[in-house]
Design a protein around this motif. Structure first.
Motif, PDB file in Angstrom:
ATOM      1  N   UNK A  35      -9.467  -5.289  -2.623  1.00 21.50           N
ATOM      2  CA  UNK A  35     -10.876  -5.139  -2.953  1.00 21.50           C
ATOM      3  C   UNK A  35     -11.062  -5.277  -4.464  1.00 21.50           C
ATOM      4  N   UNK A  36     -12.211  -5.815  -4.868  1.00 20.15           N
ATOM      5  CA  UNK A  36     -12.500  -5.930  -6.296  1.00 20.15           C
ATOM      6  C   UNK A  36     -12.915  -4.607  -6.921  1.00 20.15           C
ATOM      7  N   UNK A  37     -13.167  -3.588  -6.106  1.00 17.11           N
ATOM      8  CA  UNK A  37     -13.430  -2.247  -6.634  1.00 17.11           C
ATOM      9  C   UNK A  37     -12.422  -1.272  -6.041  1.00 17.11           C
ATOM     10  N   UNK A  38     -12.197  -0.183  -6.740  1.00 15.16           N
ATOM     11  CA  UNK A  38     -11.235   0.820  -6.269  1.00 15.16           C
ATOM     12  C   UNK A  38     -11.667   1.377  -4.918  1.00 15.16           C
ATOM     13  N   UNK A  39     -10.726   1.600  -3.998  1.00 11.33           N
ATOM     14  CA  UNK A  39     -11.061   2.102  -2.651  1.00 11.33           C
ATOM     15  C   UNK A  39     -11.890   3.374  -2.630  1.00 11.33           C
ATOM     16  N   UNK A  40     -11.778   4.231  -3.609  1.00  8.47           N
ATOM     17  CA  UNK A  40     -12.552   5.474  -3.606  1.00  8.47           C
ATOM     18  C   UNK A  40     -14.034   5.228  -3.883  1.00  8.47           C
ATOM     19  N   UNK A  41     -14.400   4.013  -4.290  1.00  9.29           N
ATOM     20  CA  UNK A  41     -15.794   3.691  -4.614  1.00  9.29           C
ATOM     21  C   UNK A  41     -16.477   2.851  -3.539  1.00  9.29           C
ATOM     22  N   UNK A  42     -15.945   2.822  -2.318  1.00 12.50           N
ATOM     23  CA  UNK A  42     -16.454   1.952  -1.260  1.00 12.50           C
ATOM     24  C   UNK A  42     -17.839   2.313  -0.744  1.00 12.50           C
ATOM     25  N   UNK A  43     -18.300   3.510  -0.916  1.00 13.60           N
ATOM     26  CA  UNK A  43     -19.492   4.017  -0.238  1.00 13.60           C
ATOM     27  C   UNK A  43     -20.600   2.984  -0.087  1.00 13.60           C
ATOM     28  N   UNK A  44     -21.360   2.704  -1.096  1.00 10.24           N
ATOM     29  CA  UNK A  44     -22.458   1.738  -0.980  1.00 10.24           C
ATOM     30  C   UNK A  44     -22.371   0.649  -2.040  1.00 10.24           C
ATOM     31  N   UNK A  45     -21.238   0.533  -2.687  1.00 14.12           N
ATOM     32  CA  UNK A  45     -21.067  -0.451  -3.744  1.00 14.12           C
ATOM     33  C   UNK A  45     -20.580  -1.768  -3.150  1.00 14.12           C
ATOM     34  N   UNK A  46     -21.291  -2.865  -3.407  1.00 10.92           N
ATOM     35  CA  UNK A  46     -20.821  -4.156  -2.892  1.00 10.92           C
ATOM     36  C   UNK A  46     -19.505  -4.552  -3.560  1.00 10.92           C
ATOM     37  N   UNK A  47     -18.645  -5.201  -2.802  1.00 12.03           N
ATOM     38  CA  UNK A  47     -17.382  -5.663  -3.362  1.00 12.03           C
ATOM     39  C   UNK A  47     -16.943  -6.930  -2.644  1.00 12.03           C
ATOM     40  N   UNK A  48     -16.002  -7.616  -3.247  1.00 12.99           N
ATOM     41  CA  UNK A  48     -15.424  -8.814  -2.654  1.00 12.99           C
ATOM     42  C   UNK A  48     -14.027  -8.490  -2.173  1.00 12.99           C
ATOM     43  N   UNK A  49     -13.614  -9.198  -1.143  1.00 14.36           N
ATOM     44  CA  UNK A  49     -12.261  -9.054  -0.618  1.00 14.36           C
ATOM     45  C   UNK A  49     -11.435 -10.243  -1.098  1.00 14.36           C
ATOM     46  N   UNK A  50     -10.249  -9.954  -1.551  1.00 18.55           N
ATOM     47  CA  UNK A  50      -9.333 -10.983  -2.021  1.00 18.55           C
ATOM     48  C   UNK A  50      -8.099 -10.933  -1.134  1.00 18.55           C
ATOM     49  N   UNK A  51      -7.642 -12.088  -0.676  1.00 24.97           N
ATOM     50  CA  UNK A  51      -6.414 -12.181   0.115  1.00 24.97           C
ATOM     51  C   UNK A  51      -5.358 -12.808  -0.791  1.00 24.97           C
ATOM     52  N   UNK A  52      -4.251 -12.075  -1.000  1.00 26.97           N
ATOM     53  CA  UNK A  52      -3.172 -12.572  -1.838  1.00 26.97           C
ATOM     54  C   UNK A  52      -1.909 -12.709  -0.996  1.00 26.97           C
ATOM     55  N   UNK A  53      -1.171 -13.766  -1.240  1.00 29.27           N
ATOM     56  CA  UNK A  53       0.154 -13.931  -0.639  1.00 29.27           C
ATOM     57  C   UNK A  53       1.162 -13.632  -1.724  1.00 29.27           C
ATOM     58  N   UNK A  54       2.012 -12.654  -1.488  1.00 26.16           N
ATOM     59  CA  UNK A  54       3.019 -12.242  -2.447  1.00 26.16           C
ATOM     60  C   UNK A  54       4.380 -12.623  -1.905  1.00 26.16           C
ATOM     61  N   UNK A  55       5.133 -13.368  -2.659  1.00 23.89           N
ATOM     62  CA  UNK A  55       6.470 -13.799  -2.210  1.00 23.89           C
ATOM     63  C   UNK A  55       7.528 -13.005  -2.912  1.00 23.89           C
TER      64      UNK A  55
END
Length: 175
Positions: A155-175
């Protein structure tokens, strides 16, 4: 048919390798409680083990993953590890890190732990020794280990701030 359960609003997880064992962590009571259940092959209730700690050690229904062997589970932002019969064993060494998600690499016997500081920490499954730290572009909210590497949903914002704050999801591949 048998039924059991103490509380409304709980999170159940089936123990890997078993079709008859469940672990439960409560959502709506404090302190957070846990229970272990086993059923016979026809669904009849056999055993219920009640939480022996009732809040002495950390539990969190949102961060709750069972080891692939089915003999342990890890929970809470502190990385608390319990055995299948709900006996507290250890916490991952973390300093000031707060964990957000966990997954496992069976082939290499590693635990992957996402953090609120934009990293994935890697630990050994047997001694909980930290192996390495992998930086991420955002805050990990779910990790999926596969044969090619690690897929990190962040998430582009910290998980503790999920309540009503819009955020983007990022998918990363880590090798």
């Amino acid at each position: 048919m048998s039924e059991t359960g103490d509380f409304d609003l709980t999170r159940f997880k089936k123990i890997p390798g078993s079709n008859t064992e469940l672990l439960e962590i409560t959502i709506n009571i404090g302190p957070v409680d846990q229970d272990y259940y086993s059923f016979g092959p026809t669904g009849n209730f056999i055993t219920r083990l009640n939480d022996k700690y009732h809040g002495d050690y950390p539990l969190d229904h949102r961060i709750f993953e069972i080891f692939p062997s089915g003999n342990k589970y890890i929970t809470h932002s502190s990385g608390a590890i319990y055995n299948k019969t709900m006996t507290f064993e250890a916490t991952l060494p973390r300093g000031n890190l707060e964990f957000t998600t966990f997954d496992f690499d069976v082939a290499n016997s590693h635990i992957y732990a996402g953090t609120k500081t934009k990293t994935v920490e890697v630990y050994t499954m047997d001694s909980y020794t930290k192996v390495r730290s992998i930086p991420t572009k955002a805050y990990p909210i779910k990790i999926f280990k596969d044969n090619a590497g690690v897929i990190c949903v962040s998430s582009t914002i910290a998980p503790s701030n999920f309540s009503n704050t819009p955020f983007k999801v990022i998918i990363e591949e880590i090798k």
